[in-house]
Design a protein around this motif. Sequence first.
Motif, mmCIF file in Angstrom:
data_model
loop_
_atom_site.group_PDB
_atom_site.id
_atom_site.type_symbol
_atom_site.label_atom_id
_atom_site.label_comp_id
_atom_site.label_asym_id
_atom_site.label_seq_id
_atom_site.Cartn_x
_atom_site.Cartn_y
_atom_site.Cartn_z
ATOM 1 N N ALA A 61 0.851 -1.194 0.000
ATOM 2 C CA ALA A 61 0.000 0.000 0.000
ATOM 3 C C ALA A 61 0.886 1.243 0.000
ATOM 4 C CB ALA A 61 -0.905 0.006 1.232
ATOM 5 N N THR A 62 0.376 2.303 -0.579
ATOM 6 C CA THR A 62 1.079 3.576 -0.529
ATOM 7 C C THR A 62 1.203 3.988 0.942
ATOM 8 O OG1 THR A 62 0.147 4.202 -2.654
ATOM 9 C CG2 THR A 62 0.988 5.989 -1.274
ATOM 10 N N PRO A 63 2.370 4.470 1.361
ATOM 11 C CA PRO A 63 2.524 4.880 2.757
ATOM 12 C C PRO A 63 1.462 5.902 3.175
ATOM 13 C CG PRO A 63 4.656 4.797 1.680
ATOM 14 C CD PRO A 63 3.613 4.616 0.607
ATOM 15 N N LEU A 64 0.923 5.691 4.339
ATOM 16 C CA LEU A 64 -0.136 6.555 4.847
ATOM 17 C C LEU A 64 0.326 8.010 4.938
ATOM 18 C CD1 LEU A 64 -3.068 5.950 5.834
ATOM 19 C CD2 LEU A 64 -2.176 6.234 8.135
ATOM 20 N N ALA A 65 1.571 8.217 5.320
ATOM 21 C CA ALA A 65 2.101 9.584 5.422
ATOM 22 C C ALA A 65 2.061 10.286 4.068
ATOM 23 C CB ALA A 65 3.520 9.568 5.975
ATOM 24 N N ASP A 66 2.327 9.562 2.994
ATOM 25 C CA ASP A 66 2.276 10.151 1.650
ATOM 26 C C ASP A 66 0.841 10.496 1.262
ATOM 27 O OD1 ASP A 66 4.999 9.666 1.600
ATOM 28 O OD2 ASP A 66 4.878 8.041 0.123
ATOM 29 N N LEU A 67 -0.085 9.601 1.585
ATOM 30 C CA LEU A 67 -1.497 9.862 1.274
ATOM 31 C C LEU A 67 -1.998 11.071 2.053
ATOM 32 C CD1 LEU A 67 -2.726 6.156 1.367
ATOM 33 C CD2 LEU A 67 -2.349 7.561 -0.679
ATOM 34 N N LEU A 68 -1.626 11.148 3.315
ATOM 35 C CA LEU A 68 -2.036 12.274 4.152
ATOM 36 C C LEU A 68 -1.454 13.578 3.619
ATOM 37 C CD1 LEU A 68 -3.470 13.378 6.629
ATOM 38 C CD2 LEU A 68 -1.511 12.652 8.009
ATOM 39 N N ALA A 69 -0.198 13.557 3.207
ATOM 40 C CA ALA A 69 0.434 14.762 2.647
ATOM 41 C C ALA A 69 -0.283 15.210 1.383
ATOM 42 C CB ALA A 69 1.911 14.495 2.367
ATOM 43 N N THR A 70 -0.722 14.273 0.578
ATOM 44 C CA THR A 70 -1.451 14.609 -0.652
ATOM 45 C C THR A 70 -2.763 15.310 -0.324
ATOM 46 O OG1 THR A 70 -0.454 12.777 -1.865
ATOM 47 C CG2 THR A 70 -2.535 13.627 -2.717
ATOM 48 N N VAL A 71 -3.487 14.788 0.652
ATOM 49 C CA VAL A 71 -4.751 15.415 1.032
ATOM 50 C C VAL A 71 -4.499 16.794 1.642
ATOM 51 C CG1 VAL A 71 -6.819 15.239 2.469
ATOM 52 C CG2 VAL A 71 -5.923 13.202 1.333
ATOM 53 N N LEU A 72 -3.503 16.905 2.506
ATOM 54 C CA LEU A 72 -3.196 18.196 3.127
ATOM 55 C C LEU A 72 -2.813 19.251 2.096
ATOM 56 C CD1 LEU A 72 -1.297 17.167 6.358
ATOM 57 C CD2 LEU A 72 -3.342 18.598 6.244
ATOM 58 N N ALA A 73 -2.142 18.835 1.027
ATOM 59 C CA ALA A 73 -1.708 19.782 -0.004
ATOM 60 C C ALA A 73 -2.870 20.333 -0.814
ATOM 61 C CB ALA A 73 -0.688 19.118 -0.926
ATOM 62 N N ALA A 74 -3.935 19.546 -0.925
ATOM 63 C CA ALA A 74 -5.030 19.940 -1.806
ATOM 64 C C ALA A 74 -6.373 20.097 -1.109
ATOM 65 C CB ALA A 74 -5.165 18.908 -2.929
ATOM 66 N N GLY A 75 -6.481 19.664 0.134
ATOM 67 C CA GLY A 75 -7.768 19.688 0.813
ATOM 68 C C GLY A 75 -7.601 20.008 2.279
ATOM 69 N N THR A 76 -8.545 19.512 3.088
ATOM 70 C CA THR A 76 -8.486 19.762 4.519
ATOM 71 C C THR A 76 -8.501 18.443 5.275
ATOM 72 O OG1 THR A 76 -10.893 19.908 4.757
ATOM 73 C CG2 THR A 76 -9.700 21.967 4.314
ATOM 74 N N VAL A 77 -7.876 18.465 6.451
ATOM 75 C CA VAL A 77 -7.865 17.307 7.344
ATOM 76 C C VAL A 77 -8.284 17.807 8.722
ATOM 77 C CG1 VAL A 77 -6.481 15.476 8.382
ATOM 78 C CG2 VAL A 77 -6.036 16.178 6.007
ATOM 79 N N THR A 78 -9.266 17.118 9.302
ATOM 80 C CA THR A 78 -9.823 17.530 10.584
ATOM 81 C C THR A 78 -9.891 16.342 11.525
ATOM 82 O OG1 THR A 78 -11.202 19.117 9.394
ATOM 83 C CG2 THR A 78 -11.804 18.651 11.680
ATOM 84 N N VAL A 79 -9.474 16.552 12.767
ATOM 85 C CA VAL A 79 -9.606 15.543 13.817
ATOM 86 C C VAL A 79 -10.855 15.882 14.624
ATOM 87 C CG1 VAL A 79 -8.566 14.608 15.927
ATOM 88 C CG2 VAL A 79 -7.124 15.104 13.949
ATOM 89 N N CYS A 80 -11.643 14.874 14.907
ATOM 90 C CA CYS A 80 -12.845 15.026 15.726
ATOM 91 C C CYS A 80 -12.470 15.525 17.116
ATOM 92 C CB CYS A 80 -13.541 13.669 15.813
ATOM 93 S SG CYS A 80 -14.733 13.491 17.142
ATOM 94 N N THR A 81 -13.174 16.549 17.580
ATOM 95 C CA THR A 81 -12.896 17.144 18.884
ATOM 96 C C THR A 81 -12.998 16.116 20.015
ATOM 97 O OG1 THR A 81 -13.792 19.248 18.114
ATOM 98 C CG2 THR A 81 -13.588 18.967 20.486
ATOM 99 N N GLN A 82 -14.112 15.408 20.100
ATOM 100 C CA GLN A 82 -14.295 14.438 21.183
ATOM 101 C C GLN A 82 -13.283 13.305 21.103
ATOM 102 O OE1 GLN A 82 -18.271 12.970 21.666
ATOM 103 N NE2 GLN A 82 -19.171 15.000 21.519
#
Length: 120
Positions: A61-82
Amino acid sequence: MPRPLVVKVTCGADDPERCNQAFTVAASAAVAGAPVSLWLTGEAAWFGVQGRAEDFALPHATPLADLLATVLAAGTVTVCTQCAVRRGIDEADLRPGVGVAGAAAFAEEVLRDDVQALVY
């Protein structure tokens, strides 16, 4: 332009294939030009923390860190408050570009016109 995509990930290392699939779909949509919002909930909240995505590995699988970086570069990433609070995660622990928001913000995003929402 493709319609916006909201992807909610509810699992982490406890269900690695499902988790990686969610990140793969989000990153692929971002590369295709779709506005992407990736929500990290439950055990996936850990991947908003600096260095945690780099520790995740899934064979073939593509490394998760690379996938996350791709989303961060073009979109938004949000962690649930609770989810963050239950795990002792502070905003200061998060990687740059990752935000924290609650259910009301998630509901607002998925209820917009022409939004596609996926939950993994």
